[in-house]
Design a protein around this motif. Sequence first.
Motif, PDB file in Angstrom:
ATOM      1  N   VAL A 289      17.786  18.786  -1.135  1.00  0.00           N
ATOM      2  CA  VAL A 289      16.951  18.125  -0.131  1.00  0.00           C
ATOM      3  C   VAL A 289      16.032  19.124   0.553  1.00  0.00           C
ATOM      4  O   VAL A 289      14.821  18.894   0.693  1.00  0.00           O
ATOM      5  CB  VAL A 289      17.839  17.402   0.905  1.00  0.00           C
ATOM      6  N   VAL A 290      16.604  20.240   0.982  1.00  0.00           N
ATOM      7  CA  VAL A 290      15.813  21.261   1.683  1.00  0.00           C
ATOM      8  C   VAL A 290      14.737  21.841   0.760  1.00  0.00           C
ATOM      9  O   VAL A 290      13.588  22.030   1.172  1.00  0.00           O
ATOM     10  CB  VAL A 290      16.732  22.380   2.221  1.00  0.00           C
ATOM     11  N   LYS A 291      15.093  22.101  -0.482  1.00  0.00           N
ATOM     12  CA  LYS A 291      14.124  22.659  -1.429  1.00  0.00           C
ATOM     13  C   LYS A 291      12.965  21.697  -1.660  1.00  0.00           C
ATOM     14  O   LYS A 291      11.800  22.096  -1.698  1.00  0.00           O
ATOM     15  CB  LYS A 291      14.829  22.972  -2.757  1.00  0.00           C
ATOM     16  N   THR A 292      13.287  20.396  -1.811  1.00  0.00           N
ATOM     17  CA  THR A 292      12.251  19.398  -2.080  1.00  0.00           C
ATOM     18  C   THR A 292      11.341  19.185  -0.877  1.00  0.00           C
ATOM     19  O   THR A 292      10.110  19.115  -1.016  1.00  0.00           O
ATOM     20  CB  THR A 292      12.903  18.062  -2.482  1.00  0.00           C
ATOM     21  N   LEU A 293      11.925  19.080   0.305  1.00  0.00           N
ATOM     22  CA  LEU A 293      11.154  18.739   1.502  1.00  0.00           C
ATOM     23  C   LEU A 293      10.492  19.942   2.155  1.00  0.00           C
ATOM     24  O   LEU A 293       9.336  19.860   2.595  1.00  0.00           O
ATOM     25  CB  LEU A 293      12.060  18.042   2.520  1.00  0.00           C
ATOM     26  N   GLU A 294      11.192  21.062   2.229  1.00  0.00           N
ATOM     27  CA  GLU A 294      10.689  22.206   3.001  1.00  0.00           C
ATOM     28  C   GLU A 294      10.070  23.291   2.135  1.00  0.00           C
ATOM     29  O   GLU A 294       9.046  23.867   2.509  1.00  0.00           O
ATOM     30  CB  GLU A 294      11.817  22.768   3.863  1.00  0.00           C
ATOM     31  N   GLU A 295      10.668  23.589   0.993  1.00  0.00           N
ATOM     32  CA  GLU A 295      10.116  24.638   0.141  1.00  0.00           C
ATOM     33  C   GLU A 295       8.986  24.093  -0.738  1.00  0.00           C
ATOM     34  O   GLU A 295       7.888  24.654  -0.769  1.00  0.00           O
ATOM     35  CB  GLU A 295      11.217  25.252  -0.715  1.00  0.00           C
ATOM     36  N   LYS A 296       9.254  23.003  -1.443  1.00  0.00           N
ATOM     37  CA  LYS A 296       8.223  22.419  -2.314  1.00  0.00           C
ATOM     38  C   LYS A 296       7.278  21.490  -1.547  1.00  0.00           C
ATOM     39  O   LYS A 296       6.182  21.201  -2.037  1.00  0.00           O
ATOM     40  CB  LYS A 296       8.890  21.656  -3.457  1.00  0.00           C
ATOM     41  N   GLN A 297       7.719  21.018  -0.373  1.00  0.00           N
ATOM     42  CA  GLN A 297       6.892  20.163   0.505  1.00  0.00           C
ATOM     43  C   GLN A 297       6.330  18.944  -0.238  1.00  0.00           C
ATOM     44  O   GLN A 297       5.152  18.621  -0.151  1.00  0.00           O
ATOM     45  CB  GLN A 297       5.753  20.987   1.111  1.00  0.00           C
TER      46      GLN A 297
ATOM     47  N   ILE B 227      25.410  11.347  -3.161  1.00  0.00           N
ATOM     48  CA  ILE B 227      24.798  12.396  -2.350  1.00  0.00           C
ATOM     49  C   ILE B 227      25.866  13.026  -1.458  1.00  0.00           C
ATOM     50  O   ILE B 227      26.756  12.335  -0.960  1.00  0.00           O
ATOM     51  CB  ILE B 227      23.650  11.814  -1.486  1.00  0.00           C
ATOM     52  N   GLU B 228      25.814  14.323  -1.283  1.00  0.00           N
ATOM     53  CA  GLU B 228      26.778  15.013  -0.442  1.00  0.00           C
ATOM     54  C   GLU B 228      26.550  14.644   1.029  1.00  0.00           C
ATOM     55  O   GLU B 228      25.427  14.343   1.433  1.00  0.00           O
ATOM     56  CB  GLU B 228      26.675  16.525  -0.641  1.00  0.00           C
ATOM     57  N   GLU B 229      27.614  14.689   1.796  1.00  0.00           N
ATOM     58  CA  GLU B 229      27.566  14.204   3.176  1.00  0.00           C
ATOM     59  C   GLU B 229      26.545  14.957   4.021  1.00  0.00           C
ATOM     60  O   GLU B 229      25.784  14.353   4.784  1.00  0.00           O
ATOM     61  CB  GLU B 229      28.951  14.311   3.820  1.00  0.00           C
ATOM     62  N   ASP B 230      26.505  16.290   3.902  1.00  0.00           N
ATOM     63  CA  ASP B 230      25.562  17.052   4.723  1.00  0.00           C
ATOM     64  C   ASP B 230      24.115  16.759   4.332  1.00  0.00           C
ATOM     65  O   ASP B 230      23.212  16.750   5.179  1.00  0.00           O
ATOM     66  CB  ASP B 230      25.845  18.558   4.654  1.00  0.00           C
ATOM     67  N   ALA B 231      23.885  16.469   3.055  1.00  0.00           N
ATOM     68  CA  ALA B 231      22.537  16.102   2.617  1.00  0.00           C
ATOM     69  C   ALA B 231      22.148  14.731   3.161  1.00  0.00           C
ATOM     70  O   ALA B 231      21.005  14.516   3.591  1.00  0.00           O
ATOM     71  CB  ALA B 231      22.459  16.098   1.091  1.00  0.00           C
ATOM     72  N   ALA B 232      23.105  13.792   3.155  1.00  0.00           N
ATOM     73  CA  ALA B 232      22.842  12.456   3.699  1.00  0.00           C
ATOM     74  C   ALA B 232      22.538  12.520   5.184  1.00  0.00           C
ATOM     75  O   ALA B 232      21.642  11.816   5.687  1.00  0.00           O
ATOM     76  CB  ALA B 232      24.039  11.552   3.438  1.00  0.00           C
TER      77      ALA B 232
ATOM     78  N   ASN C 294       0.831  -1.207   0.000  1.00  0.00           N
ATOM     79  CA  ASN C 294       0.000   0.000   0.000  1.00  0.00           C
ATOM     80  C   ASN C 294       0.871   1.265   0.000  1.00  0.00           C
ATOM     81  O   ASN C 294       0.624   2.215   0.740  1.00  0.00           O
ATOM     82  CB  ASN C 294      -0.943   0.012   1.209  1.00  0.00           C
ATOM     83  N   THR C 295       1.904   1.246  -0.830  1.00  0.00           N
ATOM     84  CA  THR C 295       2.913   2.306  -0.816  1.00  0.00           C
ATOM     85  C   THR C 295       2.929   3.082  -2.126  1.00  0.00           C
ATOM     86  O   THR C 295       2.769   2.511  -3.204  1.00  0.00           O
ATOM     87  CB  THR C 295       4.320   1.705  -0.572  1.00  0.00           C
ATOM     88  N   VAL C 296       3.125   4.386  -2.013  1.00  0.00           N
ATOM     89  CA  VAL C 296       3.428   5.238  -3.162  1.00  0.00           C
ATOM     90  C   VAL C 296       4.864   5.716  -2.980  1.00  0.00           C
ATOM     91  O   VAL C 296       5.178   6.422  -2.029  1.00  0.00           O
ATOM     92  CB  VAL C 296       2.484   6.451  -3.256  1.00  0.00           C
ATOM     93  N   ARG C 297       5.724   5.302  -3.899  1.00  0.00           N
ATOM     94  CA  ARG C 297       7.143   5.668  -3.812  1.00  0.00           C
ATOM     95  C   ARG C 297       7.433   6.748  -4.844  1.00  0.00           C
ATOM     96  O   ARG C 297       7.308   6.543  -6.046  1.00  0.00           O
ATOM     97  CB  ARG C 297       8.038   4.459  -4.046  1.00  0.00           C
ATOM     98  N   ILE C 298       7.828   7.919  -4.355  1.00  0.00           N
ATOM     99  CA  ILE C 298       8.133   9.066  -5.209  1.00  0.00           C
ATOM    100  C   ILE C 298       9.649   9.184  -5.320  1.00  0.00           C
ATOM    101  O   ILE C 298      10.359   9.157  -4.313  1.00  0.00           O
ATOM    102  CB  ILE C 298       7.540  10.352  -4.617  1.00  0.00           C
ATOM    103  N   ARG C 299      10.113   9.311  -6.539  1.00  0.00           N
ATOM    104  CA  ARG C 299      11.559   9.391  -6.755  1.00  0.00           C
ATOM    105  C   ARG C 299      11.905  10.754  -7.361  1.00  0.00           C
ATOM    106  O   ARG C 299      11.381  11.134  -8.406  1.00  0.00           O
ATOM    107  CB  ARG C 299      12.024   8.267  -7.676  1.00  0.00           C
ATOM    108  N   GLU C 300      12.780  11.481  -6.680  1.00  0.00           N
ATOM    109  CA  GLU C 300      13.250  12.784  -7.143  1.00  0.00           C
ATOM    110  C   GLU C 300      14.622  12.599  -7.778  1.00  0.00           C
ATOM    111  O   GLU C 300      15.594  12.243  -7.106  1.00  0.00           O
ATOM    112  CB  GLU C 300      13.315  13.762  -5.959  1.00  0.00           C
TER     113      GLU C 300
END
Length: 289
Positions: free
Chosen positions: A180-188, A212-217, A163-169
């Motif tokens: 990461v911040v733009k996708t999760l916090e700005e674009k939500q 992926i960059e270390e700070d993003a991970a 019962n999963t919807v997997r979204i891939r960016e």
Amino acid sequence: MTIVQLHTYQGETFGFCNNLIRADDLYYFFGVASDRAFRRSLQTKLDCRNGTRLIQIPTRQGFEAKQFLNTSQVYIFLRSLLEEQKIDIGAFHRFLEWHHNIIDNGDEIWFSESKERRLQEQLILLASFSNTRLIQENTALSLPGSSEKTRRFDLVQFINRTNTVRIRELKAQKVSLRDVVKTLEEKQYKLTAEKKWPNKNIELVFSSLDGIEEDAALFIADLEKVWFEPIQELSIRLYMKALEKTPLEGWRYFQNNVVNRFLEILPDRPSLMAAEEDLKKYKQRRNRP
């Protein structure tokens, strides 16, 4: 539809369209809008470089043709100002540097978006060889207060058994903290997906060919149902699913023809051969009487 991007230089707004800059903005900013002699002289120089480009710009009354200059024509314009002592060499270099930065940034955005589209299309095509269905550019209504009316997810997969919807960016380069911040916090994206599919388990996966960059991970490490996966890992799963549905006698076609179409997204050949060999042994054991 004509799209004009607006950029600000020293408090004034300049219009850009397809890496061209609106001539009127230059004339007014540098104080030569009413200098007919200068503009006639300039036009002669520009005509020698294949002339300027007229672009239809939407207005309240309809459309109006506006003159736009390319990079070499901007240089000619600034050189003319310098020769007429209307600007000094410092102003010449400052504006030219700002203009180049705008063009370079536009080229970089175009390159990234073009590569991301290509990766998206490659994954969908590879998935079509198996029973995996990936949906591209799935659209959802934005959350209240957003500057955009809709959000588009690069790839969406519905996994019914969980019962999963997997979204891939997808990202053309290494996934950064800014991504990461733009996708999760700005674009939500995750909250938007949860609103669209309220009864589903929502997973958000960042993917790229370059890691992926270390700070993003670190940022996503403790987030629930958000993670990073290299595109190569997804692509090898899709390829192996295609082989799994194919009789061993038909593998040579895949190895000789299909693989070469997806070299950009598949892992290196030794890794692919090792995975093929493991699957082959599994199929042989399963088919033993």
